[in-house]
Design a protein around this motif. Structure first.
Motif, PDB file in Angstrom:
ATOM      1  N   LEU A   1       0.831  -1.207   0.000  1.00 49.38           N
ATOM      2  CA  LEU A   1       0.000   0.000   0.000  1.00 49.38           C
ATOM      3  C   LEU A   1       0.865   1.256   0.000  1.00 49.38           C
ATOM      4  N   GLU A   2       1.971   1.235   0.739  1.00 52.78           N
ATOM      5  CA  GLU A   2       2.879   2.386   0.741  1.00 52.78           C
ATOM      6  C   GLU A   2       3.452   2.610  -0.660  1.00 52.78           C
ATOM      7  N   TYR A   3       3.820   1.507  -1.337  1.00 52.98           N
ATOM      8  CA  TYR A   3       4.339   1.613  -2.708  1.00 52.98           C
ATOM      9  C   TYR A   3       3.272   2.181  -3.634  1.00 52.98           C
ATOM     10  N   PHE A   4       2.052   1.660  -3.485  1.00 52.25           N
ATOM     11  CA  PHE A   4       0.961   2.126  -4.339  1.00 52.25           C
ATOM     12  C   PHE A   4       0.714   3.621  -4.157  1.00 52.25           C
ATOM     13  N   VAL A   5       0.663   4.088  -2.897  1.00 51.39           N
ATOM     14  CA  VAL A   5       0.410   5.506  -2.629  1.00 51.39           C
ATOM     15  C   VAL A   5       1.511   6.361  -3.227  1.00 51.39           C
ATOM     16  N   ALA A   6       2.759   5.923  -3.134  1.00 48.16           N
ATOM     17  CA  ALA A   6       3.869   6.703  -3.701  1.00 48.16           C
ATOM     18  C   ALA A   6       3.716   6.851  -5.210  1.00 48.16           C
ATOM     19  N   VAL A   7       3.397   5.764  -5.904  1.00 49.82           N
ATOM     20  CA  VAL A   7       3.220   5.837  -7.355  1.00 49.82           C
ATOM     21  C   VAL A   7       2.004   6.695  -7.701  1.00 49.82           C
ATOM     22  N   ALA A   8       0.922   6.523  -6.933  1.00 49.49           N
ATOM     23  CA  ALA A   8      -0.306   7.284  -7.201  1.00 49.49           C
ATOM     24  C   ALA A   8      -0.077   8.779  -7.014  1.00 49.49           C
ATOM     25  N   GLU A   9       0.743   9.151  -6.062  1.00 49.11           N
ATOM     26  CA  GLU A   9       0.994  10.568  -5.815  1.00 49.11           C
ATOM     27  C   GLU A   9       1.998  11.162  -6.803  1.00 49.11           C
ATOM     28  N   GLU A  10       2.964  10.355  -7.217  1.00 53.03           N
ATOM     29  CA  GLU A  10       3.971  10.841  -8.167  1.00 53.03           C
ATOM     30  C   GLU A  10       3.514  10.697  -9.613  1.00 53.03           C
ATOM     31  N   LEU A  11       2.660   9.672  -9.872  1.00 51.77           N
ATOM     32  CA  LEU A  11       2.253   9.313 -11.241  1.00 51.77           C
ATOM     33  C   LEU A  11       3.464   9.140 -12.149  1.00 51.77           C
ATOM     34  N   HIS A  12       4.479   8.541 -11.551  1.00 48.04           N
ATOM     35  CA  HIS A  12       5.718   8.292 -12.288  1.00 48.04           C
ATOM     36  C   HIS A  12       6.487   7.234 -11.499  1.00 48.04           C
ATOM     37  N   PHE A  13       6.762   6.086 -12.132  1.00 43.68           N
ATOM     38  CA  PHE A  13       7.409   4.990 -11.426  1.00 43.68           C
ATOM     39  C   PHE A  13       8.837   5.335 -11.022  1.00 43.68           C
ATOM     40  N   GLY A  14       9.527   6.072 -11.863  1.00 44.07           N
ATOM     41  CA  GLY A  14      10.906   6.433 -11.549  1.00 44.07           C
ATOM     42  C   GLY A  14      10.989   7.342 -10.339  1.00 44.07           C
ATOM     43  N   ARG A  15      10.171   8.398 -10.312  1.00 44.05           N
ATOM     44  CA  ARG A  15      10.188   9.308  -9.162  1.00 44.05           C
ATOM     45  C   ARG A  15       9.722   8.601  -7.885  1.00 44.05           C
ATOM     46  N   ALA A  16       8.704   7.747  -8.027  1.00 38.11           N
ATOM     47  CA  ALA A  16       8.207   7.016  -6.851  1.00 38.11           C
ATOM     48  C   ALA A  16       9.280   6.078  -6.301  1.00 38.11           C
ATOM     49  N   ALA A  17      10.010   5.418  -7.204  1.00 32.64           N
ATOM     50  CA  ALA A  17      11.076   4.508  -6.756  1.00 32.64           C
ATOM     51  C   ALA A  17      12.162   5.280  -6.010  1.00 32.64           C
ATOM     52  N   LYS A  18      12.522   6.452  -6.528  1.00 31.38           N
ATOM     53  CA  LYS A  18      13.531   7.276  -5.858  1.00 31.38           C
ATOM     54  C   LYS A  18      13.051   7.713  -4.485  1.00 31.38           C
ATOM     55  N   ARG A  19      11.805   8.112  -4.403  1.00 32.42           N
ATOM     56  CA  ARG A  19      11.204   8.525  -3.119  1.00 32.42           C
ATOM     57  C   ARG A  19      11.235   7.405  -2.103  1.00 32.42           C
ATOM     58  N   LEU A  20      11.040   6.170  -2.566  1.00 33.03           N
ATOM     59  CA  LEU A  20      11.003   5.009  -1.679  1.00 33.03           C
ATOM     60  C   LEU A  20      12.368   4.393  -1.424  1.00 33.03           C
ATOM     61  N   GLY A  21      13.380   4.871  -2.126  1.00 33.20           N
ATOM     62  CA  GLY A  21      14.710   4.299  -1.980  1.00 33.20           C
ATOM     63  C   GLY A  21      14.852   2.960  -2.661  1.00 33.20           C
ATOM     64  N   LEU A  22      14.113   2.776  -3.769  1.00 30.84           N
ATOM     65  CA  LEU A  22      14.142   1.523  -4.528  1.00 30.84           C
ATOM     66  C   LEU A  22      14.607   1.785  -5.951  1.00 30.84           C
ATOM     67  N   THR A  23      14.857   0.699  -6.659  1.00 29.20           N
ATOM     68  CA  THR A  23      15.003   0.807  -8.108  1.00 29.20           C
ATOM     69  C   THR A  23      13.631   0.566  -8.729  1.00 29.20           C
ATOM     70  N   GLN A  24      13.482   0.937  -9.987  1.00 22.81           N
ATOM     71  CA  GLN A  24      12.149   0.890 -10.583  1.00 22.81           C
ATOM     72  C   GLN A  24      11.609  -0.523 -10.787  1.00 22.81           C
ATOM     73  N   PRO A  25      12.413  -1.494 -11.246  1.00 26.11           N
ATOM     74  CA  PRO A  25      11.844  -2.829 -11.512  1.00 26.11           C
ATOM     75  C   PRO A  25      11.168  -3.480 -10.303  1.00 26.11           C
ATOM     76  N   PRO A  26      11.786  -3.491  -9.116  1.00 24.06           N
ATOM     77  CA  PRO A  26      11.079  -4.103  -7.970  1.00 24.06           C
ATOM     78  C   PRO A  26       9.785  -3.381  -7.620  1.00 24.06           C
ATOM     79  N   LEU A  27       9.771  -2.050  -7.809  1.00 25.84           N
ATOM     80  CA  LEU A  27       8.552  -1.307  -7.523  1.00 25.84           C
ATOM     81  C   LEU A  27       7.445  -1.709  -8.492  1.00 25.84           C
ATOM     82  N   SER A  28       7.783  -1.797  -9.763  1.00 21.30           N
ATOM     83  CA  SER A  28       6.790  -2.205 -10.766  1.00 21.30           C
ATOM     84  C   SER A  28       6.268  -3.602 -10.462  1.00 21.30           C
TER      85      SER A  28
END
Length: 298
Positions: free
Chosen positions: A8-35
């Motif tokens: 849910l935390e990952y989902f909210v980050a992507v929903a707020e950023e509407l960008h997987f790359g920015r959301a991954a950076k915000r979460l301290g992740l790389t994009q593939p695991p987030l996707s």
């Protein structure tokens, strides 16, 4: 369904950023695991949460609904975690403290004031009780902490000394000795005494009687009472003299005089008691406050 809070935390980050790359950076992740986690979440709940193209990411209707609810869930979890941490640290809850009335003349008000300032969200319940009643209430769990007169011993209780006080003599304001500032205890040998009962305060009663006998006289006890202020009031009425803790002088009266005792004088002790097996952080916080206000006695 085994949806995790982290998803849910990952989902909210992507929903707020509407960008997987920015959301991954915000979460301290790389994009593939987030996707992968977002895809896993969609698979688990059986709906598409995002419309994805090469140019943009948009929430679906189901995604917008989930975003609103996910924010509530995460906020509730944060509140619950904070409440648990506050409880563990003794910052919230209910603490029941019993006390003898004479404790309000000295150490106790300072502790209560400091405790309430430091722990404003704790419901502090205060109950005036005699020492024997406190011992019973502590052992059966009716109160959490007792502020009582010493000596007081019970196998199920810890008892810590918090205050030691010399005693003073109390005489009526019209008494021949009232013009003096001090006296020797033996000068009261012929006086009738009003004393707090031995059943209520054996430390004060026995300490005075033992010292008087050592000085060569047997005190004539006219009245026994249950509280120090009652003894003082009866002295004011002319029924005798009394021996009380010096802290009693803080309650000013025009109809009595407090006289310091030269040479040997009785002393009294105040203690704090709690159950040996009590691991409550509220109790621990109160004891820590008591120690900080009056360190080094126990």
């Amino acid at each position: 369904m085994d949806t995790e809070l982290r998803q849910l935390e990952y989902f909210v980050a992507v929903a707020e950023e509407l960008h997987f790359g920015r959301a991954a950076k915000r979460l301290g992740l790389t994009q593939p695991p987030l996707s992968q986690q977002i895809q896993k979440l969609e698979d688990e709940i059986g709906v598409t949460l995002f419309d994805r193209t090469n140019r943009r990411v948009q929430l679906t209707h189901a995604g917008r609904v989930l975003l609103e609810e996910a924010r509530k869930v995460l906020a509730h979890v944060q509140t619950a975690v904070k409440a648990a941490r506050d409880a563990a640290a003794g910052r919230v809850g209910r603490l029941s403290v019993a006390f003898v009335g004479s404790a309000t003349h000295g150490w106790l008000p300072e502790v209560i004031r400091a405790y309430q300032e430091r722990h404003p969200d704790v419901e502090l319940v205060l109950r005036e009780m005699s020492t024997p009643a406190q011992m019973e209430a502590l052992t059966v769990g009716e109160v959490d902490v007792g502020v009582l007169r010493l000596p007081a011993q019970h196998p199920d209780l810890h008892v810590r000394l918090v205050e030691r006080d010399d005693c003073v003599a109390v005489v009526p304001s019209e008494h021949p000795l009232a013009t003096r500032s001090s006296l020797f205890l033996v000068e009261l040998a012929e006086e009738p005494f009003v004393l707090v009962s031995r059943a209520i305060w054996p430390g004060l009663y026995d300490g005075f009687i033992t010292l008087a006998r050592a000085l060569g006289f047997e005190p004539r006890v006219r009245l026994e009472v249950t509280e120090v202020q009652t003894a003082v009031g009866l002295v004011a009425a002319g029924l005798g003299v009394s021996i009380v803790p010096s802290a009693t002088e803080r309650v000013h009266r025009r109809d009595v005089r407090y006289l310091h005792i030269d040479g040997q004088s009785p002393t009294v002790e105040l203690g704090v008691a709690w159950r040996r097996r009590d691991t409550s952080p509220l109790v621990a916080a109160f004891l820590a406050m008591a120690e900080s206000v009056r360190p080094g006695l126990s």
